[in-house]
Design a protein around this motif. Structure first.
Motif, PDB file in Angstrom:
ATOM      1  N   ILE A  16     -58.296 -11.689 -17.972  1.00 14.76           N
ATOM      2  CA  ILE A  16     -57.258 -11.419 -16.975  1.00 14.76           C
ATOM      3  C   ILE A  16     -57.686 -11.941 -15.609  1.00 14.76           C
ATOM      4  N   VAL A  17     -58.927 -11.665 -15.245  1.00 18.39           N
ATOM      5  CA  VAL A  17     -59.445 -12.120 -13.948  1.00 18.39           C
ATOM      6  C   VAL A  17     -59.434 -13.647 -13.876  1.00 18.39           C
ATOM      7  N   GLU A  18     -59.876 -14.293 -14.939  1.00 18.61           N
ATOM      8  CA  GLU A  18     -59.966 -15.762 -14.933  1.00 18.61           C
ATOM      9  C   GLU A  18     -58.590 -16.408 -14.886  1.00 18.61           C
ATOM     10  N   VAL A  19     -57.629 -15.869 -15.610  1.00 16.98           N
ATOM     11  CA  VAL A  19     -56.274 -16.421 -15.586  1.00 16.98           C
ATOM     12  C   VAL A  19     -55.649 -16.202 -14.212  1.00 16.98           C
ATOM     13  N   PRO A 152     -38.849 -33.639 -10.647  1.00 14.96           N
ATOM     14  CA  PRO A 152     -39.737 -33.267  -9.537  1.00 14.96           C
ATOM     15  C   PRO A 152     -40.995 -32.573 -10.047  1.00 14.96           C
ATOM     16  N   LEU A 153     -42.111 -32.820  -9.390  1.00 11.05           N
ATOM     17  CA  LEU A 153     -43.354 -32.161  -9.794  1.00 11.05           C
ATOM     18  C   LEU A 153     -43.239 -30.642  -9.708  1.00 11.05           C
ATOM     19  N   SER A 154     -42.338 -30.167  -8.859  1.00 11.69           N
ATOM     20  CA  SER A 154     -42.156 -28.717  -8.731  1.00 11.69           C
ATOM     21  C   SER A 154     -41.692 -28.096 -10.041  1.00 11.69           C
ATOM     22  N   LYS A 155     -41.025 -28.885 -10.892  1.00 17.64           N
ATOM     23  CA  LYS A 155     -40.579 -28.350 -12.184  1.00 17.64           C
ATOM     24  C   LYS A 155     -41.773 -28.031 -13.079  1.00 17.64           C
ATOM     25  N   TYR A 156     -42.799 -28.873 -13.013  1.00 13.62           N
ATOM     26  CA  TYR A 156     -43.998 -28.609 -13.799  1.00 13.62           C
ATOM     27  C   TYR A 156     -44.736 -27.386 -13.262  1.00 13.62           C
ATOM     28  N   THR A 157     -44.744 -27.236 -11.951  1.00 19.02           N
ATOM     29  CA  THR A 157     -45.342 -26.051 -11.346  1.00 19.02           C
ATOM     30  C   THR A 157     -44.594 -24.802 -11.780  1.00 19.02           C
ATOM     31  N   ASP A 158     -43.262 -24.889 -11.823  1.00 22.27           N
ATOM     32  CA  ASP A 158     -42.450 -23.752 -12.254  1.00 22.27           C
ATOM     33  C   ASP A 158     -42.782 -23.346 -13.689  1.00 22.27           C
ATOM     34  N   ILE A 159     -42.965 -24.341 -14.568  1.00 25.20           N
ATOM     35  CA  ILE A 159     -43.301 -24.044 -15.962  1.00 25.20           C
ATOM     36  C   ILE A 159     -44.657 -23.358 -16.046  1.00 25.20           C
ATOM     37  N   LEU A 160     -45.644 -23.905 -15.331  1.00 26.12           N
ATOM     38  CA  LEU A 160     -46.978 -23.306 -15.346  1.00 26.12           C
ATOM     39  C   LEU A 160     -46.951 -21.871 -14.838  1.00 26.12           C
ATOM     40  N   VAL A 163     -45.331 -19.585 -17.560  1.00 24.29           N
ATOM     41  CA  VAL A 163     -46.229 -19.302 -18.683  1.00 24.29           C
ATOM     42  C   VAL A 163     -47.369 -18.393 -18.231  1.00 24.29           C
ATOM     43  N   LYS A 164     -47.940 -18.694 -17.073  1.00 21.21           N
ATOM     44  CA  LYS A 164     -49.044 -17.871 -16.547  1.00 21.21           C
ATOM     45  C   LYS A 164     -48.591 -16.435 -16.348  1.00 21.21           C
ATOM     46  N   SER A 165     -47.406 -16.235 -15.803  1.00 16.25           N
ATOM     47  CA  SER A 165     -46.893 -14.894 -15.574  1.00 16.25           C
ATOM     48  C   SER A 165     -46.727 -14.138 -16.884  1.00 16.25           C
ATOM     49  N   ARG A 166     -46.206 -14.812 -17.907  1.00 18.62           N
ATOM     50  CA  ARG A 166     -46.023 -14.166 -19.211  1.00 18.62           C
ATOM     51  C   ARG A 166     -47.364 -13.825 -19.856  1.00 18.62           C
ATOM     52  N   VAL A 167     -48.304 -14.750 -19.788  1.00 14.42           N
ATOM     53  CA  VAL A 167     -49.624 -14.488 -20.362  1.00 14.42           C
ATOM     54  C   VAL A 167     -50.268 -13.288 -19.678  1.00 14.42           C
ATOM     55  N   LEU A 168     -50.212 -13.237 -18.353  1.00 16.20           N
ATOM     56  CA  LEU A 168     -50.803 -12.123 -17.613  1.00 16.20           C
ATOM     57  C   LEU A 168     -50.102 -10.808 -17.928  1.00 16.20           C
ATOM     58  N   ASP A 169     -48.774 -10.816 -17.994  1.00 16.53           N
ATOM     59  CA  ASP A 169     -48.037  -9.586 -18.297  1.00 16.53           C
ATOM     60  C   ASP A 169     -48.408  -9.048 -19.676  1.00 16.53           C
ATOM     61  N   HIS A 206     -39.419 -13.572 -23.415  1.00 20.84           N
ATOM     62  CA  HIS A 206     -38.029 -13.922 -23.101  1.00 20.84           C
ATOM     63  C   HIS A 206     -37.558 -13.330 -21.775  1.00 20.84           C
ATOM     64  N   ASN A 207     -38.473 -12.709 -21.035  1.00 18.51           N
ATOM     65  CA  ASN A 207     -38.149 -12.103 -19.739  1.00 18.51           C
ATOM     66  C   ASN A 207     -37.033 -11.074 -19.880  1.00 18.51           C
ATOM     67  N   ASP A 208     -37.129 -10.274 -20.929  1.00 19.31           N
ATOM     68  CA  ASP A 208     -36.143  -9.245 -21.237  1.00 19.31           C
ATOM     69  C   ASP A 208     -36.808  -7.886 -21.047  1.00 19.31           C
ATOM     70  N   ASN A 209     -36.282  -7.085 -20.121  1.00 22.05           N
ATOM     71  CA  ASN A 209     -36.911  -5.798 -19.788  1.00 22.05           C
ATOM     72  C   ASN A 209     -36.303  -4.616 -20.533  1.00 22.05           C
ATOM     73  N   SER A 210     -35.586  -4.874 -21.632  1.00 24.62           N
ATOM     74  CA  SER A 210     -34.908  -3.781 -22.322  1.00 24.62           C
ATOM     75  C   SER A 210     -35.878  -2.813 -22.984  1.00 24.62           C
ATOM     76  N   ILE A 211     -37.099  -3.296 -23.289  1.00 25.73           N
ATOM     77  CA  ILE A 211     -38.141  -2.395 -23.801  1.00 25.73           C
ATOM     78  C   ILE A 211     -39.394  -2.643 -22.985  1.00 25.73           C
ATOM     79  N   SER A 212     -40.011  -1.591 -22.486  1.00 29.68           N
ATOM     80  CA  SER A 212     -41.205  -1.767 -21.650  1.00 29.68           C
ATOM     81  C   SER A 212     -42.210  -0.681 -21.951  1.00 29.68           C
TER      82      SER A 212
END
Length: 230
Positions: A16-19, A152-160, A163-169, A206-212
């Protein structure tokens, strides 16, 4: 892995720290996440991880990898170049022609985002198709010689970031419920618990908060999407 005592301060898992600090490539983090989640037995979760690692082969692509692009091209009049790098309007009925799905694996995405050349990348578009869908006055611009959609390169940043946010969550949820993850082994218990954890992970993907994950590490369902009777 024993379940953590929520009343004690727990050392944060190394992964978690490294990611979070950006000290681990997402490629490596996804491989490690695959190990952690393998005992859940969820083909949907493993398919998402494998698709990020190997690239998407079908149209089942996450929304964070899609965007509506702009068609650009060079136009000719009587065989002479008239306009270069021109933004070309599209007929409304053909707006889907500029909808882009980025299928590249996460290693390639990381490479594109970090490359020294910061100019936009592009996808070539057939000139015949471009002329057919363009919404311009043909007498003014005649024809499109070659066409492309800029990425735009920003699209690749958005993807990263997505994915990073999902992995961390996912990792934070697992750590909260099962404790430090450094051993790479989790006892998910019986099938009912494995199914519940699988659904939470799928919802994160899937960024779906129906179950948490609720308080005291219990699974809680929200009322998002339910009718209020009005």
């Amino acid at each position: 892995m024993t379940k953590p005592d929520v009343n004690k301060t727990m050392k944060r898992s190394k992964i978690i720290v490294e990611v979070a600090n950006g000290n681990k490539k997402l490629t490596d983090a996804l491989f490690e996440l695959k190990i952690l989640l393998s005992d859940l037995g969820s083909s949907e979760i493993i398919s998402w991880i494998d698709s990020e690692l190997s690239g998407y082969k079908d149209d089942n692509i996450p929304a964070y990898r899609e965007f509506d692009g702009i068609l650009f091209g060079n136009t000719l009049q009587a065989g002479r170049l008239v306009r270069r790098n021109m933004a070309i309007p599209i007929k409304s009925e053909h707006s889907d022609c500029t909808h882009v799905k980025l299928r590249d694996n996460i290693t390639a995405i990381e490479g594109f985002e970090k490359r020294e050349d910061k100019s936009d990348l592009s996808i070539s578009v057939n000139a015949i198709l471009a002329n057919a869908v363009a919404a311009y006055n043909p007498e003014a611009y005649c024809e499109i010689n070659n066409a492309w959609i800029k990425i735009p390169l920003s699209k690749y940043t958005d993807i990263l970031n997505a994915v990073k946010s999902r992995v961390l969550d996912i990792l934070l949820m697992l750590e909260k419920k099962y404790g430090n993850l450094d051993g790479y082994t989790i006892d998910f218990g019986k099938k009912e618990e494995r199914d519940e954890i699988s659904q939470i992970v799928i919802n994160i993907i899937h960024n779906d908060n129906s179950i948490s994950m609720g308080d005291n590490n219990k699974i809680s369902k929200s009322t998002i999407g339910e009718s209020n009777g009005s």
